[in-house]
Design an enzyme around this catalytic site. Structure first.
Site, PDB file in Angstrom:
ATOM      1  N   ASP A  30       0.724  -1.244  -0.179  1.00  0.00           N
ATOM      2  CA  ASP A  30      -0.055  -0.053  -0.081  1.00  0.00           C
ATOM      3  C   ASP A  30       0.770   1.354   0.059  1.00  0.00           C
ATOM      4  O   ASP A  30       2.078   1.095   0.206  1.00  0.00           O
ATOM      5  CB  ASP A  30      -0.900  -0.098   1.181  1.00  0.00           C
ATOM      6  CG  ASP A  30      -0.140  -0.426   2.382  1.00  0.00           C
ATOM      7  OD1 ASP A  30       0.772  -0.055   2.737  1.00  0.00           O
ATOM      8  OD2 ASP A  30      -0.915  -1.327   3.273  1.00  0.00           O
ATOM      9  N   ASP A  99       1.389   6.071 -12.724  1.00  0.00           N
ATOM     10  CA  ASP A  99       0.963   5.240 -14.047  1.00  0.00           C
ATOM     11  C   ASP A  99      -0.582   5.897 -14.544  1.00  0.00           C
ATOM     12  O   ASP A  99      -1.559   6.000 -13.828  1.00  0.00           O
ATOM     13  CB  ASP A  99       0.609   3.668 -13.615  1.00  0.00           C
ATOM     14  CG  ASP A  99       1.065   2.839 -14.654  1.00  0.00           C
ATOM     15  OD1 ASP A  99       0.862   2.795 -15.792  1.00  0.00           O
ATOM     16  OD2 ASP A  99       2.117   1.733 -14.268  1.00  0.00           O
ATOM     17  N   GLU A 272       4.438   3.678 -23.063  1.00  0.00           N
ATOM     18  CA  GLU A 272       4.673   2.208 -23.187  1.00  0.00           C
ATOM     19  C   GLU A 272       4.202   2.003 -24.413  1.00  0.00           C
ATOM     20  O   GLU A 272       2.954   2.358 -24.798  1.00  0.00           O
ATOM     21  CB  GLU A 272       4.074   1.283 -22.178  1.00  0.00           C
ATOM     22  CG  GLU A 272       4.021   0.063 -22.539  1.00  0.00           C
ATOM     23  CD  GLU A 272       3.176  -1.190 -21.878  1.00  0.00           C
ATOM     24  OE1 GLU A 272       3.386  -2.199 -21.464  1.00  0.00           O
ATOM     25  OE2 GLU A 272       1.976  -0.460 -21.705  1.00  0.00           O
ATOM     26  N   ASP A 337       5.820  -6.884 -16.096  1.00  0.00           N
ATOM     27  CA  ASP A 337       5.048  -7.809 -17.017  1.00  0.00           C
ATOM     28  C   ASP A 337       6.167  -8.748 -17.752  1.00  0.00           C
ATOM     29  O   ASP A 337       5.817  -9.547 -18.528  1.00  0.00           O
ATOM     30  CB  ASP A 337       4.887  -6.778 -18.088  1.00  0.00           C
ATOM     31  CG  ASP A 337       3.669  -5.923 -17.896  1.00  0.00           C
ATOM     32  OD1 ASP A 337       2.466  -6.486 -16.970  1.00  0.00           O
ATOM     33  OD2 ASP A 337       3.239  -4.862 -18.552  1.00  0.00           O
TER      34      ASP A 337
HETATM   35  C1  NOJ Z   1       0.428  -2.835 -19.914  1.00  0.00           C
HETATM   36  C2  NOJ Z   1       0.768  -3.163 -18.277  1.00  0.00           C
HETATM   37  O1  NOJ Z   1       2.036  -2.759 -18.098  1.00  0.00           O
HETATM   38  C3  NOJ Z   1       0.065  -4.334 -18.067  1.00  0.00           C
HETATM   39  O2  NOJ Z   1       0.467  -4.786 -16.933  1.00  0.00           O
HETATM   40  C4  NOJ Z   1      -1.257  -4.265 -18.477  1.00  0.00           C
HETATM   41  O3  NOJ Z   1      -1.729  -5.474 -18.259  1.00  0.00           O
HETATM   42  C5  NOJ Z   1      -1.405  -3.691 -19.817  1.00  0.00           C
HETATM   43  N1  NOJ Z   1      -0.797  -2.670 -20.150  1.00  0.00           N
HETATM   44  C6  NOJ Z   1      -3.096  -3.506 -20.016  1.00  0.00           C
HETATM   45  O4  NOJ Z   1      -3.218  -2.317 -19.287  1.00  0.00           O
END
Ligand code: NOJ
Length: 561
Positions: A30, A99, A272, A337
């Protein structure tokens, strides 16, 4: 050289909030947990933190499915906690990057609830709806999480687009009202004093207006697109993809810059973008656009491949001059990821050496550097013994699909184990206490059993630990801005085991030598026809020095020439 932008020379530490530190014993990391660890972060020497989503969410994709952008999910804390985090970070000279998930919302977001309620609802056009073709799917677009990207909605008899899970409907960014609503939301967070935005999958905002089928071409042959699991399984150059990198997306990025980012001071933006070639990066980032883009080239390798590492760096560094004003690169080897970098690019046998080698590689590359929590202590992949222990929707769906296709359960599990994003998401290992000191309760995701050996506390007092090596390298990057701004000149380009390069500017010339193999390697002298390493000053190494022309497995040396 423009030294003025803080983010150019920053090392940014990614915090996967759920797994960082649990301050209240509910098993979930958290915001207060981050606050309690800010001194640790400060001591590491990084300049900024990037915090993964903390907004209201049903957690289908662990927070990347947002149902209210302007409030905080209670298990992560409160708005007051967030404001305190910004304040406490700033007090320590640490910037805060948050984010932003713009491509999709949760299906539980009130906008989508309205949109799906009827074809005439004013918010119908806020998402991407399609009547289907002759009672079938609109086209062959696929979700990154398996299966069609279209979901049929009984209520109005139409399909909606979801490039990720079916609980993550895609917003219709062609609609100016959507753009204004999202821009307002971003202003809300910038007004709270955040210093930067990480823009989730920013190159997917707009899809082809004619809904053309994606095309998969291999060896010149057009192949049935539905035969691939998802776009992540296939090299991007083999797909003509109508859901990503559309010119209208690039203009939205410029609009975002003009209408929002430019109105604030010194806001950093990283997009990204998957897939992302240098050409795509040129469209998305640079003057009047975003600041930098993440590319996936290392992730795509999925193994240690020295020659490809060299090609990737040379391609990205070489492209800067062609990408227009303001072009800048960033690098990372890990995030939430992908599997853990030591497990993918390092070696279990030479665990400690290879973790240090990867640290030296990353932290001597040009540009902005991102590192991921746990990397600094060499955390590794996990192997849970049953699919029930996994929480990552991508890996659970993948496992289900394999089983449906008749793959035996053991093979399906081992395939899922390898690709699971949970490898990177197991809780941070703070100590050798129960659950690695992450929580007093039951962790939301199992802790890697190796926490007894691999943990922060064990490494803190040890000058030879991976953690200490990271700190030394981050400090070196601060002392020698050459590592950020200097030119990059590759050496030994054909070598299969050693990566070597010179970083140089008007202040210094540094030689980096990395043995990326499990073998002893004899170096040929002189390295580039000019440098004699006997006439250099060794700044950093990860082993005791013996023969200067012989490198031990995963040995790292950084010299001042
Ligand atoms: C990229 C993120 O890093 C990932 O964790 C997420 O599942 C996808 N975008 C969808 O938002």
């Amino acid at each position: 050289m423009n030294y003025t932008k803080w983010w150019k020379q920053a090392v940014i530490y990614e915090i996967y909030l759920r797994s960082f530190y649990d301050s209240n014993g509910d098993g979930v990391g958290d915001l207060q947990g981050i606050i309690q660890k800010l001194d640790y972060i400060k001591d590491l020497g990084v300049d900024a933190i990037w915090v993964t989503p903390f907004y209201q969410s049903p957690l289908d994709d662990m927070g990347y499915d947002i149902s209210d952008y302007c409030s905080i999910l209670l298990e992560f804390g409160t708005m007051e906690d967030f404001e305190r985090l910004v304040h406490e970070s700033h007090r320590r000279g640490i910037k805060v990057v948050i984010d932003m998930v713009l491509n999709h919302t949760s299906d539980e977001h009130p906008w989508f609830v309205e949109s799906r309620s009827s074809k005439t609802n004013p918010r119908r056009d806020w998402y991407v709806w399609h009547p289907g073709i002759k009672g079938d799917l609109p086209n062959n677009w696929q979700s990154a999480f398996q299966g069609s990207a279209w979901e049929y909605d009984e209520l109005t008899g139409e399909y909606y687009l979801h490039q990720f899970s079916k609980k993550q409907p895609d917003l219709n960014w062609r609609n100016p009202q959507v753009r204004e609503a999202m821009f307002d939301m971003i202003r809300f967070w910038l007004d709270k004093g955040v210093d930067g935005l990480r823009l989730d999958i920013i190159n997917s905002l707009i899809e082809d207006g004619d809904f053309r089928d994606n095309i998969f071409i291999d060896n010149g042959l057009k192949i049935d697109y539905s035969k691939i699991y998802n776009n992540l399984d296939v090299a991007p150059e083999k797909i003509i993809d109508y859901t990503r990198n559309q010119p209208e997306t690039y203009s939205i990025v410029r609009e975002l810059r003009n209408k929002v980012i430019e109105r604030y001071k010194d806001i950093f933006t990283v997009g990204e973008a998957y897939p992302c070639s240098p050409e795509v990066a040129g469209e998305l980032a640079g003057e009047g656009k975003l600041d930098v883009c993440f590319h996936f080239d290392f992730l795509f390798l999925n193994k240690r491949d020295v020659r490809s590492f060299k090609e990737i760096i040379s391609r990205w560094e070489g492209s800067i001059k062609d990408r227009g004003p303001g072009a800048w690169n960033c690098y990372y080897l890990s995030n939430h990821d992908m599997p853990r970098q030591v497990s993918v690019f390092g070696s279990e046998k030479y665990y400690k050496e290879s973790a240090a080698m990867l640290a030296a590689f990353l932290l001597t590359l040009p540009g902005t550097i991102f590192m991921y929590q746990g990397e600094e202590i060499g955390m590794t992949d996990v192997k849970f013994n049953a699919i029930e222990h996994y929480r990552d929707i991508m890996c659970v769906n993948y496992y289900k699909r394999l089983v449906e296709e008749g793959v035996d359960l053991d093979t399906a599990l081992s395939e899922a184990q390898k690709m699971s994003r949970d490898n990177a998401r197991t809780p941070m290992q703070w100590s050798n206490e129960k659950h690695g000191g992450f929580t007093m309760g039951t962790p939301w995701l199992g802790v890697n059993e190796n926490y007894r050996d691999i943990n922060v506390r064990a490494q803190q007092g040890d000058t030879k630990s991976i953690l200490s090596f990271y700190k030394t390298l981050i400090k070196l990057r601060k002392d020698y801005k050459t590592l950020v701004y200097g030119s990059y000149k590759p050496l030994l380009e054909e070598h299969q085991q050693v990566m070597a390069y010179i970083r140089e500017d008007e202040h210094a010339k540094l030689l980096v030598i990395l043995n990326m193999s499990e073998q002893m390697v004899n170096l040929q002298e002189p390295l580039d026809g000019t440098i004699d390493i006997r006439n250099t000053v060794l700044l950093i190494a990860n082993t005791d020095q013996g023969n200067p022309f012989q490198l031990k497995p995963f040995e790292v040396r950084i010299y001042l020439v």
